[in-house]
Scaffold this motif. Structure first.
Motif, PDB file in Angstrom:
ATOM      1  N   PRO A  97       0.841  -1.199   0.000  1.00  0.00           N
ATOM      2  CA  PRO A  97       0.000   0.000   0.000  1.00  0.00           C
ATOM      3  C   PRO A  97       0.874   1.246   0.000  1.00  0.00           C
ATOM      4  CG  PRO A  97       0.120  -0.900   2.210  1.00  0.00           C
ATOM      5  CD  PRO A  97       0.889  -1.850   1.326  1.00  0.00           C
ATOM      6  N   GLY A  98       0.309   2.359  -0.456  1.00  0.00           N
ATOM      7  CA  GLY A  98       1.052   3.612  -0.525  1.00  0.00           C
ATOM      8  C   GLY A  98       0.642   4.577   0.565  1.00  0.00           C
ATOM      9  N   ASP A  99       1.619   5.316   1.085  1.00  0.00           N
ATOM     10  CA  ASP A  99       1.378   6.349   2.099  1.00  0.00           C
ATOM     11  C   ASP A  99       1.571   7.719   1.472  1.00  0.00           C
ATOM     12  OD1 ASP A  99       0.988   4.728   4.559  1.00  0.00           O
ATOM     13  OD2 ASP A  99       3.015   4.027   4.058  1.00  0.00           O
ATOM     14  N   ILE A 100       0.619   8.604   1.705  1.00  0.00           N
ATOM     15  CA  ILE A 100       0.626   9.901   1.046  1.00  0.00           C
ATOM     16  C   ILE A 100       1.690  10.812   1.641  1.00  0.00           C
ATOM     17  CG2 ILE A 100      -1.091  11.010   2.547  1.00  0.00           C
ATOM     18  CD1 ILE A 100      -2.304  12.170  -0.121  1.00  0.00           C
ATOM     19  N   THR A 123       0.159  14.985  -6.190  1.00  0.00           N
ATOM     20  CA  THR A 123      -0.045  14.138  -5.012  1.00  0.00           C
ATOM     21  C   THR A 123       0.822  12.900  -5.163  1.00  0.00           C
ATOM     22  OG1 THR A 123      -2.345  14.882  -4.884  1.00  0.00           O
ATOM     23  CG2 THR A 123      -1.737  12.976  -3.556  1.00  0.00           C
ATOM     24  N   SER A 124       1.618  12.581  -4.141  1.00  0.00           N
ATOM     25  CA  SER A 124       2.530  11.444  -4.222  1.00  0.00           C
ATOM     26  C   SER A 124       2.268  10.419  -3.128  1.00  0.00           C
ATOM     27  CB  SER A 124       3.992  11.906  -4.127  1.00  0.00           C
ATOM     28  OG  SER A 124       4.378  12.589  -5.292  1.00  0.00           O
ATOM     29  N   LEU A 125       2.508   9.160  -3.488  1.00  0.00           N
ATOM     30  CA  LEU A 125       2.414   8.038  -2.561  1.00  0.00           C
ATOM     31  C   LEU A 125       3.775   7.365  -2.476  1.00  0.00           C
ATOM     32  CD1 LEU A 125      -0.857   6.380  -3.939  1.00  0.00           C
ATOM     33  CD2 LEU A 125      -0.683   7.837  -1.905  1.00  0.00           C
ATOM     34  N   VAL A 126       4.183   7.008  -1.255  1.00  0.00           N
ATOM     35  CA  VAL A 126       5.424   6.271  -1.056  1.00  0.00           C
ATOM     36  C   VAL A 126       5.064   4.832  -0.729  1.00  0.00           C
ATOM     37  CG1 VAL A 126       7.502   6.028   0.347  1.00  0.00           C
ATOM     38  CG2 VAL A 126       6.690   8.303  -0.287  1.00  0.00           C
ATOM     39  N   TYR A 127       5.637   3.910  -1.498  1.00  0.00           N
ATOM     40  CA  TYR A 127       5.380   2.486  -1.311  1.00  0.00           C
ATOM     41  C   TYR A 127       6.584   1.868  -0.587  1.00  0.00           C
ATOM     42  CZ  TYR A 127       1.376   2.858  -4.456  1.00  0.00           C
ATOM     43  OH  TYR A 127       0.164   3.191  -5.017  1.00  0.00           O
ATOM     44  N   ALA A 186       9.469   2.622  -3.764  1.00  0.00           N
ATOM     45  CA  ALA A 186       9.054   3.425  -4.919  1.00  0.00           C
ATOM     46  C   ALA A 186       8.204   4.609  -4.470  1.00  0.00           C
ATOM     47  CB  ALA A 186       8.265   2.570  -5.909  1.00  0.00           C
ATOM     48  N   ILE A 187       8.190   5.631  -5.306  1.00  0.00           N
ATOM     49  CA  ILE A 187       7.339   6.796  -5.072  1.00  0.00           C
ATOM     50  C   ILE A 187       6.518   7.041  -6.333  1.00  0.00           C
ATOM     51  CG2 ILE A 187       9.214   8.389  -5.714  1.00  0.00           C
ATOM     52  CD1 ILE A 187       7.935  10.397  -3.696  1.00  0.00           C
ATOM     53  N   PHE A 188       5.223   7.233  -6.140  1.00  0.00           N
ATOM     54  CA  PHE A 188       4.245   7.378  -7.221  1.00  0.00           C
ATOM     55  C   PHE A 188       3.722   8.805  -7.189  1.00  0.00           C
ATOM     56  CE2 PHE A 188      -0.242   7.177  -8.558  1.00  0.00           C
ATOM     57  CZ  PHE A 188      -0.165   6.461  -9.749  1.00  0.00           C
TER      58      PHE A 188
END
Length: 457
Positions: A132-135, A143-147, A151-153
């Protein structure tokens, strides 16, 4: 559902940090969406087109997660209830709903096409599917999510036709194996409703850089150390930043050199210099209408821009970062990483992809050193000792950055260049308008820089 949802979005979007139309009057809003994942929670993706009263419009990407019952733990992400024919469902900001963040990477691994959306892995061997990704809460326009630590989305909220420069440049630099970028793992595009229009870039996935320190925080910590030592010079303080600044200059030159190898270049001609000077002069005139204090420096600024129009500098235009400052770099155990090659998000995408001089990026970093040195002075503007020490820190680190850039590039990066001086001045004029509108007590920082720039020569 559509009418109820657009009503909710009309209420919710103006309060989001990434929404660029704050304060503008809406004339209309429409949305079209599709399902990206039908597990629990259901994940949908919506293109929301906002038309303003002046006739301009923008399109934003809004992923939503849907639940059958309210989720108290997601109260900060709650958008609102939507009544359908037989039941009520509850809409949440899917980027803040961890249960809804896995499908992005699953579809990238599978190179999926879902409705109008196309997932393009970058040919790498590993994408952390299933995490899951954390904002990240610090961003403004995206807006970015860190997995995990993998990885960063990054989701590009405002959609424009064409390939986003952040994806384009990272993809091109992959083959150079430049150590100062975070490798691209994949990106996502969405087709335009009009088949004659290019797809828009929706998102990109990069390798995450763990245990890294933000350049702005490191620099400002160094300034605080200097202020705390009242009888020491900048080069005598334990937190001296100059060695890091020199290495950052070398890293910037390395990235510029590799960009020139794998992306187009062309010599600057007199027409480019003339057009650049005219654009700077026009921005100055518009800025004076917003910040009256700029009139004091207008004559000197016009002279700086006129020198560019008549310049005979040997300039090779190439792709550049476009928005380089200390907040766009990370220091790791092995060196500096340069982030976010999308340029200034407020500029049209086509303008951000134009060839430019690398000196624009150098000027941006020089302005950032000034800001790092002086941002604490706004609370004590009449303290001459602090003002002297701020100037000393800024000059030391600006010089170190230029030395690192020059040594790595084989050029005299920060010599007596009319172009560099004009880029610095143009950036400071932009900063004056920004500060006047957002942080009036910080306006003194760019105004003092303009006093220095217009007093030279």
């Amino acid at each position: 559902m559509s009418a109820a949802l657009t009503d909710l979005l009309r209420e919710w979007m103006p309060h989001q940090r990434w929404f660029g139309g704050k304060g503008r009057e809406w004339a209309d809003v429409t949305e079209e969406g599709f399902l990206l994942d039908q597990a629990h929670p259901v994940l949908s993706v919506h293109r929301v087109r906002v038309t303003y009263s002046d006739g301009a419009s923008e399109t934003y990407l809004v992923p939503l997660s849907w639940r059958d019952h309210p989720a108290e733990e997601l109260s900060s992400a709650f958008i609102g209830p939507v009544q359908s024919a037989d039941r009520e469902t509850y809409a949440y900001d899917a980027m803040r709903d961890r249960d809804a963040t896995c499908p992005w990477l699953i579809h990238l691994v599978n190179a999926s096409t879902i409705g109008p959306m196309h997932f393009h892995p970058a040919g790498v061997t590993y994408i952390p599917e299933g995490l899951p990704g954390d904002i990240l809460s610090t961003e403004q326009s995206n807006t970015s999510l860190v997995y995990g630590q993998e990885a960063i989305f990054k989701l590009f909220r405002r959609l424009e036709p064409g390939l986003n420069p952040d994806v384009e440049i990272h993809d091109a630099l992959r083959k150079t194996e430049n150590p100062h970028i975070a490798p691209l793992l994949g990106h996502i595009e969405i087709d335009d409703p009009d088949p004659s229009v290019e797809p828009a870039t929706v998102a990109m996935l990069q390798t995450f850089v763990p245990n890294a320190s933000d350049g702005w925080r490191l620099a400002t910590a160094s300034v605080r150390d200097l202020y705390a030592e009242g009888d020491l010079h900048a080069d005598e303080v334990g937190g001296d930043f100059a060695a890091d600044s020199e290495r950052l200059g070398a890293a910037t030159a390395s990235v510029h050199a590799d960009m020139a190898k794998v992306l187009p270049t062309e010599p600057a001609d007199p027409a480019w210099f003339a057009a650049l000077a005219a654009q700077m002069a026009a921005r100055l005139e518009a800025a004076i209408g917003v910040v009256g204090q700029l009139a004091e420096y207008a004559e000197g600024l016009r002279a700086i821009y006129a020198a560019v129009a008549d310049s005979a500098e040997d300039v090779i235009r190439q792709r550049v970062h476009g928005d380089l400052h200390l907040g766009q770099v990370l220091r790791t155990a092995t060196g500096w990483i340069v982030l976010d090659f999308e340029g200034e998000p407020a500029r049209p995408l086509a303008a951000r992809r134009e060839l430019d001089s690398p000196m624009r990026d150098v000027a941006g970093m020089l302005r950032s050193f000034d800001y790092a040195a002086r941002h604490m002075l706004v609370e004590q503007p009449e303290d001459p000792q602090r003002a002297y020490r701020a100037q000393e820190w800024a000059e030391r680190n600006r010089t170190a950055f230029c030395a690192g850039y020059s040594a790595a590039s084989g050029t005299e990066a920060c010599g007596d260049s009319p172009l560099l001086r004009a880029f610095e001045a143009d950036k400071a004029v932009y900063e004056c308008v920004y500060e006047a509108r957002n942080r009036p007590h910080w306006l003194i920082i760019p105004l003092q820089s303009l006093a220095r720039l217009t007093a030279v020569g």
